[in-house]
Enzyme design. Structure first.
Site, PDB file in Angstrom:
ATOM      1  N   CYS A  30      18.342 -32.348  77.983  1.00 27.02           N
ATOM      2  CA  CYS A  30      17.366 -33.537  78.354  1.00 27.02           C
ATOM      3  C   CYS A  30      18.206 -34.371  79.816  1.00 27.02           C
ATOM      4  O   CYS A  30      19.329 -34.800  79.668  1.00 27.02           O
ATOM      5  CB  CYS A  30      17.455 -34.460  77.190  1.00 27.02           C
ATOM      6  SG  CYS A  30      17.365 -36.311  77.342  1.00 27.02           S
ATOM      7  N   CYS A  33      19.563 -37.826  79.188  1.00 24.34           N
ATOM      8  CA  CYS A  33      20.630 -37.788  78.540  1.00 24.34           C
ATOM      9  C   CYS A  33      21.775 -37.522  79.137  1.00 24.34           C
ATOM     10  O   CYS A  33      22.808 -38.043  79.141  1.00 24.34           O
ATOM     11  CB  CYS A  33      20.539 -36.790  77.128  1.00 24.34           C
ATOM     12  SG  CYS A  33      19.257 -37.098  76.138  1.00 24.34           S
TER      13      CYS A  33
END
Length: 105
Positions: A30, A33
């Site tokens: 991600c 993230c």
């Protein structure tokens, strides 16, 4: 250093804690993230001893993610006395996370 929360330790380290706990649900694949990961690390140093700050890898800990209905990451939950008191979905600046921490201390 941010803590690592797992399906196995979530009850003890998060829900049973008497401190505000900030939980970052993330995954290695991600991009957003990875973008907020340094912010989570900074906050863990800034609030060391005051607030528990850690991460849950959703790929390795599916049960906690299911329990909290995590469908988008990064998702950051603010948990106090076993209850979710605030939530942030998506990457945001450090200042927004700090405001949420301060509001729940």
């Amino acid at each position: 250093m941010a803590l690592e929360f797992t399906d196995a330790n979530f009850q003890k380290d998060v829900l049973d804690s008497d401190k505000l706990t900030v939980v970052d649900f993330w995954a290695e694949w991600c991009g957003p993230c990875r973008a907020i990961s340094p912010i989570i690390e900074e906050l863990s140093k800034d609030y060391d001893g005051q607030v528990n700050i850690g991460k849950v890898n959703v790929d390795h800990n599916p049960q906690v993610s299911i329990d909290y209905g995590i469908t988008s990451i990064p998702a950051i939950l603010f948990i106090k006395n076993g209850q979710v008191v605030d939530k942030q979905v998506g990457a945001v600046p450090k200042s927004i996370l700090e405001k949420k921490i301060q509001a729940n201390l």
